[in-house]
Design a protein around this motif. Structure first.
Motif, short mmCIF file in Angstrom:
data_model
loop_
_atom_site.label_atom_id
_atom_site.label_comp_id
_atom_site.label_asym_id
_atom_site.label_seq_id
_atom_site.Cartn_x
_atom_site.Cartn_y
_atom_site.Cartn_z
N SER A 192 0.73 -1.23 -0.13
CA SER A 192 0.03 -0.12 0.06
C SER A 192 0.95 1.20 0.15
O SER A 192 0.52 2.21 -0.55
N LEU A 193 1.95 1.14 0.73
CA LEU A 193 2.78 2.42 0.76
C LEU A 193 3.55 2.75 -0.34
O LEU A 193 3.78 3.84 -1.16
N ILE A 194 4.07 1.49 -1.44
CA ILE A 194 4.58 1.43 -2.58
C ILE A 194 3.37 2.27 -3.47
O ILE A 194 3.73 3.12 -4.40
N ILE A 195 2.13 1.93 -3.56
CA ILE A 195 1.18 2.41 -4.43
C ILE A 195 0.89 3.94 -4.24
O ILE A 195 0.84 4.80 -4.82
N ALA A 196 0.93 4.31 -2.78
CA ALA A 196 0.83 5.71 -2.41
C ALA A 196 2.08 6.50 -3.02
O ALA A 196 1.80 7.62 -3.54
N GLY A 197 3.17 5.90 -2.87
CA GLY A 197 4.41 6.63 -3.44
C GLY A 197 4.35 6.82 -5.02
O GLY A 197 4.70 7.91 -5.50
N ALA A 198 3.79 5.71 -5.63
CA ALA A 198 3.52 5.86 -6.95
C ALA A 198 2.58 7.03 -7.54
O ALA A 198 2.72 7.77 -8.37
N GLY A 199 1.38 7.09 -6.82
CA GLY A 199 0.56 8.07 -6.84
C GLY A 199 1.37 9.56 -6.61
O GLY A 199 0.86 10.66 -7.41
N SER A 252 -5.48 3.62 1.97
CA SER A 252 -6.58 2.80 2.44
C SER A 252 -5.89 1.46 2.98
O SER A 252 -6.38 0.91 3.80
N GLY A 253 -4.86 0.94 2.48
CA GLY A 253 -4.19 -0.04 3.17
C GLY A 253 -3.04 0.22 4.07
O GLY A 253 -2.40 -0.89 4.35
N ALA A 254 -2.70 1.22 4.19
CA ALA A 254 -1.38 1.70 5.03
C ALA A 254 -1.99 2.01 6.40
O ALA A 254 -1.87 1.42 7.40
N LEU A 257 7.34 15.34 -2.63
CA LEU A 257 7.84 15.03 -1.12
C LEU A 257 7.09 13.69 -0.70
O LEU A 257 7.45 12.82 0.17
N ILE A 258 5.98 13.41 -1.28
CA ILE A 258 4.97 12.20 -0.89
C ILE A 258 5.86 10.94 -0.99
O ILE A 258 5.81 10.04 -0.22
N PRO A 259 6.36 10.74 -2.53
CA PRO A 259 6.88 9.58 -2.70
C PRO A 259 8.26 9.24 -1.88
O PRO A 259 8.82 8.01 -1.39
N VAL A 260 9.23 10.34 -1.33
CA VAL A 260 10.21 10.31 -0.48
C VAL A 260 9.72 9.79 0.92
O VAL A 260 10.43 8.92 1.25
N PHE A 261 8.79 10.43 1.59
CA PHE A 261 8.22 10.00 2.57
C PHE A 261 7.71 8.48 2.61
O PHE A 261 8.10 7.80 3.76
N CYS A 262 7.01 8.33 1.65
CA CYS A 262 6.75 6.73 1.39
C CYS A 262 7.92 5.67 1.29
O CYS A 262 7.78 4.68 2.44
#
Length: 417
Positions: A78-85, A115-117, A171-176
């Motif tokens: 889920s974190l991987i998908i959020a970073g891709a977004g 949703s999954g994190a 910055l979102i993919p970096v934090f993910c």
């Protein structure tokens, strides 16, 4: 609490921090995005709402999967998908001439990932600790991380946007990535003692939970949604009026937006530490916090002075911060581990309903007047306080070895009506 569990807890705390930054960091930037893309306030509010709407739909599925296949196996993908977004939104806003729809697509991906994190973190904390006091303390840290992210996010978002308006997206993919590394290294999900229930048996157990405990569960769901609705609605309103009415822009606007969120973070941390395992204290913390929120938002209608407005919103933030750890503890400790992921995910879904509804509804309310915004906030907050007062009714704890106790039952379930 052992050192390795502290590291596990800190790693888990990075997840709500990342998810909060991914959403709240954009609040102070929304007026800039509106101007850059030449869109309406309602359209710009969709950048927050689309993230939340998809999360509402998928969180229960993520909760179910986490009960069946394990929390960590759901969190990391889920974190991987959020970073891709985050990469999609950053690239579109940087390279495209008309990036609005691609930004929404990227936000949709982030919503799927979130949703999954973050929602799976709550039941995992409940799984990791045996005593109610440790669970409550752990949940307090998670909620504090969540609220600390809310404090940091407007400042960080405004600061980054002062260089390039689209920089917060990157910055979102970096934090993910950081969160993925921490969870992979330090978090170990407790081994399941039994084989997972079959789907039919699982549905029957969930139905039984809602039949026996539906009143207090639905009350907590409703209250969580209302709190997020008011919080994100007021933040959206404040982000606009600070710039339009008071001429406060850039990093200074981020600092001003952080004032009520700082109160929320401090009171959430203290509340998580103090509630312990006393269900009555949890109920009264929630109720009093909501009455404070409702009463103060009514009082704010009588002034548009920036200092009085911020003082009132500081108190509102404290009221919300007192309520949230109590809600988390009640629902996490009130459900057996086998169904905990699903039930807490439904609670998280209701919170996202509030996040999704707040900005667009307040965008409409803003067209009326300052008074309408705060009368609406006060009225719905006092309604939530009444729900907490009359429908969440802790009873005396059952004896661990008393009637109805199951073998292996850790005695965490609160006897709630």
């Amino acid at each position: 609490m052992k050192i390795n569990k502290k590291w596990s807890l800190l790693s888990l705390a990075s997840i709500p921090l990342v998810m909060t930054l991914g959403n709240s960091m954009l609040i102070p930037v929304l007026p800039d995005i509106e101007k850059k893309l030449n869109i309406t306030p309602f359209q710009v509010s969709m950048i927050i709402t689309v993230y939340s709407v998809v999360a509402i739909l998928l969180i229960p599925i993520a909760g179910y999967l986490s009960d069946r296949i394990g929390r960590k196996k759901v969190i990391i993908p889920s974190l991987i998908i959020a970073g891709a977004g985050g990469i999609v939104t950053g690239w579109a806003s940087w390279k495209m001439n008309d990036p609005y729809w691609m930004i929404l697509a990227g936000r949709l991906l982030q919503g799927i990932g979130s949703s999954g994190a973050a929602p799976v973190v709550l039941p995992l904390v409940g799984d990791m600790f045996k005593s109610e006091e440790e669970v409550s303390s752990g949940l307090g840290l998670i909620e504090t991380s969540n609220t600390f992210g809310k404090v940091l996010s407007p400042i960080l978002g405004a600061f980054l946007a002062s260089f390039f308006w689209f920089l917060p997206f990157w910055l979102i993919p970096v934090f993910c990535a950081v969160s993925i590394i921490l969870v992979a290294m330090f978090v170990k999900s407790p081994k399941k003692q039994e084989e997972p229930q079959k789907f039919k048996e699982f549905l029957q157990s969930v139905k039984k939970i809602f039949k026996n405990d539906g009143r207090w569960l639905f009350s907590i769901f409703l209250i969580g949604g209302i709190i997020m609705f008011v919080l994100f609605g007021l933040l959206f309103y404040l982000s606009n009026v600070l710039e339009e009415r008071y001429g406060i822009k850039g990093v200074m606007k981020g600092l001003v937006l952080a004032v009520p969120l700082l109160a929320l973070s401090i009171s959430s941390y203290i509340g998580g530490k103090k509630i312990g395992q006393n269900k009555k204290i949890m109920k009264w913390c929630c109720t009093i916090g909501l009455f404070v929120l409702g009463g103060m938002t009514f009082l704010v209608t009588f002034t548009e002075n920036i200092y009085m407005l911020l003082a009132g919103l500081f108190v509102c933030g404290a009221g919300i911060g007192v309520s949230l750890p109590s809600l988390d503890a009640l629902i996490t400790e009130g459900i057996e581990k086998e169904e905990r992921g699903t039930i807490t995910s439904l609670y998280s879904s209701m919170r996202f309903v509030g996040v999704a509804a707040g900005p667009p509804v307040y965008a409409v309310l803003m067209k009326s007047s300052h008074e309408v915004v705060f009368y609406t906030s006060g009225g719905i907050s006092l309604f939530a306080a009444a729900v907490s007062l009359f429908f969440i009714k802790p009873e005396k704890e059952k004896e661990k070895n008393g009637e109805g106790a199951k073998e292996g039952d850790p005695g965490l379930k609160p006897a709630l009506e």
